[in-house]
Design an enzyme around this catalytic site. Structure first.
Site, PDB file in Angstrom:
ATOM      1  N   GLY A  15       0.888  -1.283  -0.091  1.00 17.47           N
ATOM      2  CA  GLY A  15      -0.034   0.047   0.072  1.00 17.47           C
ATOM      3  C   GLY A  15       0.812   1.429   0.134  1.00 17.47           C
ATOM      4  O   GLY A  15       0.745   2.150  -0.679  1.00 17.47           O
ATOM      5  N   TYR A  55      -5.089 -18.652   4.278  1.00 19.40           N
ATOM      6  CA  TYR A  55      -4.989 -17.409   3.685  1.00 19.40           C
ATOM      7  C   TYR A  55      -5.074 -17.597   2.122  1.00 19.40           C
ATOM      8  O   TYR A  55      -5.980 -16.692   1.409  1.00 19.40           O
ATOM      9  CB  TYR A  55      -3.477 -16.955   3.662  1.00 19.40           C
ATOM     10  CG  TYR A  55      -2.960 -15.812   3.216  1.00 19.40           C
ATOM     11  CD1 TYR A  55      -3.607 -14.424   3.756  1.00 19.40           C
ATOM     12  CD2 TYR A  55      -2.102 -15.783   2.027  1.00 19.40           C
ATOM     13  CE1 TYR A  55      -2.984 -13.437   3.051  1.00 19.40           C
ATOM     14  CE2 TYR A  55      -2.074 -14.673   1.501  1.00 19.40           C
ATOM     15  CZ  TYR A  55      -2.015 -13.297   1.836  1.00 19.40           C
ATOM     16  OH  TYR A  55      -1.933 -12.157   1.299  1.00 19.40           O
ATOM     17  N   LYS A  84      -7.866 -15.396  -0.370  1.00 18.57           N
ATOM     18  CA  LYS A  84      -7.456 -14.633  -1.645  1.00 18.57           C
ATOM     19  C   LYS A  84      -8.313 -15.088  -3.047  1.00 18.57           C
ATOM     20  O   LYS A  84      -8.568 -14.290  -3.543  1.00 18.57           O
ATOM     21  CB  LYS A  84      -6.028 -14.679  -1.689  1.00 18.57           C
ATOM     22  CG  LYS A  84      -5.261 -13.867  -0.704  1.00 18.57           C
ATOM     23  CD  LYS A  84      -5.744 -12.429  -0.927  1.00 18.57           C
ATOM     24  CE  LYS A  84      -4.958 -11.521   0.177  1.00 18.57           C
ATOM     25  NZ  LYS A  84      -5.333 -10.152   0.003  1.00 18.57           N
ATOM     26  N   SER A 143      -1.887 -13.029  -3.866  1.00 10.24           N
ATOM     27  CA  SER A 143      -0.693 -13.756  -3.622  1.00 10.24           C
ATOM     28  C   SER A 143      -0.673 -14.732  -4.517  1.00 10.24           C
ATOM     29  O   SER A 143      -1.487 -15.604  -5.015  1.00 10.24           O
ATOM     30  CB  SER A 143      -0.611 -13.985  -2.331  1.00 10.24           C
ATOM     31  OG  SER A 143       0.307 -14.876  -1.839  1.00 10.24           O
ATOM     32  N   SER A 144       0.676 -15.008  -4.862  1.00 12.07           N
ATOM     33  CA  SER A 144       0.924 -16.366  -5.720  1.00 12.07           C
ATOM     34  C   SER A 144       0.867 -17.529  -4.896  1.00 12.07           C
ATOM     35  O   SER A 144       0.872 -18.671  -5.329  1.00 12.07           O
ATOM     36  CB  SER A 144       2.577 -16.281  -6.047  1.00 12.07           C
ATOM     37  OG  SER A 144       3.150 -16.279  -4.853  1.00 12.07           O
ATOM     38  N   CYS A 145       0.459 -17.421  -3.512  1.00 18.67           N
ATOM     39  CA  CYS A 145      -0.066 -18.731  -2.797  1.00 18.67           C
ATOM     40  C   CYS A 145      -1.220 -19.183  -3.255  1.00 18.67           C
ATOM     41  O   CYS A 145      -1.596 -20.377  -2.882  1.00 18.67           O
ATOM     42  CB  CYS A 145       0.158 -18.536  -1.397  1.00 18.67           C
ATOM     43  SG  CYS A 145      -1.094 -17.411  -0.546  1.00 18.67           S
ATOM     44  N   HIS A 162       9.994 -12.577   5.923  1.00 17.36           N
ATOM     45  CA  HIS A 162      10.374 -13.777   4.647  1.00 17.36           C
ATOM     46  C   HIS A 162      11.735 -13.740   4.502  1.00 17.36           C
ATOM     47  O   HIS A 162      12.509 -13.161   5.100  1.00 17.36           O
ATOM     48  CB  HIS A 162       9.264 -13.233   3.551  1.00 17.36           C
ATOM     49  CG  HIS A 162       7.983 -13.535   3.473  1.00 17.36           C
ATOM     50  ND1 HIS A 162       6.936 -12.285   3.671  1.00 17.36           N
ATOM     51  CD2 HIS A 162       7.355 -14.507   3.769  1.00 17.36           C
ATOM     52  CE1 HIS A 162       5.967 -13.007   3.646  1.00 17.36           C
ATOM     53  NE2 HIS A 162       6.028 -14.225   3.884  1.00 17.36           N
TER      54      HIS A 162
END
Length: 326
Positions: A33, A153, A157, A124-126, A196
């Site tokens: 953000g 999560y 998403k 997210s890529s997850c 991370h």
């Protein structure tokens, strides 16, 4: 980008030409953000609507409804989310699914009901299956089981993507979704336990340098491949999608470049200026061997990232030294 599932872009003004518009950036204090706010300010957007969590609890439906009724933003960029690493996801699964579902549902529904012209939801890529073929195309969504450690999560998403699609299909409303790869940059989380891999490495090398340590031990073999995108590049892609894209499918946003964890560690070591040894503890787990997103859909629209990993690391380390390190 019109057609059955898209809307005719000629019916609404271009986002970039609408710099006096009210733009609500949800989650403006986070890694993503804050980068989006910097990018919008640099482009002349002077009417940004920003609320901290203490001013507006996005999980509270009545508070969100009241905010939208009062403020009536023209555009919404939804970068607010409850995020965390494997440990946090495993420890608080109920919070990860409930909080994210509440934020998304409240913001997306209130945006539609209060006449927002366009909304961009960031995921997210997850969201992709644990063993999705590499590089991961958008069509891999919902084709196989998720990674169990962050499925709560990921499910939230995925629900956000599907909600944007549902509102587009039922109401012909311009809601789109972007899925970033691993991000880094100013305002990243450098927490000793919950960060991370990239910020964690940066912190450890910096602390070792300050203490004059002889070595830094890193988990695993260093062989897994990872993709990283500087958050300022993501912010640029967000503006590009707000301006140019209007269709049903979500869009991957990645760098398209892979680096081994070993190469990453050596690069961070160099940027930080740590002169000791780098030791690999191969008794510790490596994690997923490879995770690369296919961002050709976005590239074919005309957007590619501009910040190299090395330049991005220098920028991030400068921010870390000025804002985090003691």
């Amino acid at each position: 980008m019109g057609g059955l599932n898209g809307l005719d872009p000629s019916l609404s003004p271009s986002f970039l030409s609408d710099t006096s518009a009210k733009v609500f950036v949800a989650g403006h204090r986070g890694l993503v953000g804050s980068a989006i706010v910097r990018r919008l300010h640099s482009l002349g957007f002077a009417n940004l609507v920003l609320r901290s969590h203490s001013d507006l609890d996005l999980t509270c439906q009545s508070a969100v409804e009241s905010f939208f009724t009062t403020e009536k933003p023209d555009y919404v960029i939804l970068a607010a989310a409850k995020v965390g690493g494997i440990h946090a996801n495993n420890t608080y699964p109920a919070e990860f699914i409930a909080v994210n579902l509440q934020i998304q549902t409240n913001v997306i529904d209130s945006s539609y009901r209060n006449g927002v012209k366009k909304l961009l939801f960031l995921g997210s890529s997850c969201i992709y299956p644990k063993f999705a073929p590499q590089p991961i195309v958008e069509e891999a969504l919902l084709t196989a089981p998720l990674e169990p450690t962050n499925e709560w999560y990921a499910v939230a998403k995925i629900a956000g993507i599907k909600m944007c699609q549902a509102y587009r299909l039922q109401y012909s409303w311009d809601a789109i979704s972007g899925m970033p790869t691993n991000l880094y940059g100013p305002n990243d989380n450098f927490h000793p336990e919950n960060s991370h891999v990239l910020p964690a490495l940066m912190r450890r090398f910096h602390e070792a340098k300050v203490k004059g340590a002889k070595e830094v031990v890193v988990w695993g073999t260093g062989s897994p491949l990872r993709e990283f995108l500087h958050v300022d590049d993501l912010a640029d892609a967000v503006v590009f999608l707000m301006d140019k894209y209007s269709d049903l499918g979500h869009v991957n946003v990645g760098s398209g470049k892979e680096v081994t964890i070993k190469e990453l560690a050596e690069l961070v070591k160099e940027v930080v200026g740590f002169n000791g040894e780098l030791v690999w503890d191969s008794t510790k787990p490596d994690g997923t061997p490879r995770k690369l997103m296919d961002s050709s859909k976005l590239a074919n629209m005309g957007w590619t990232p501009k910040i190299s990993l090395k330049d991005g690391l220098h920028d991030t380390y400068k921010w870390y030294v000025e804002n985090v390190s003691q």
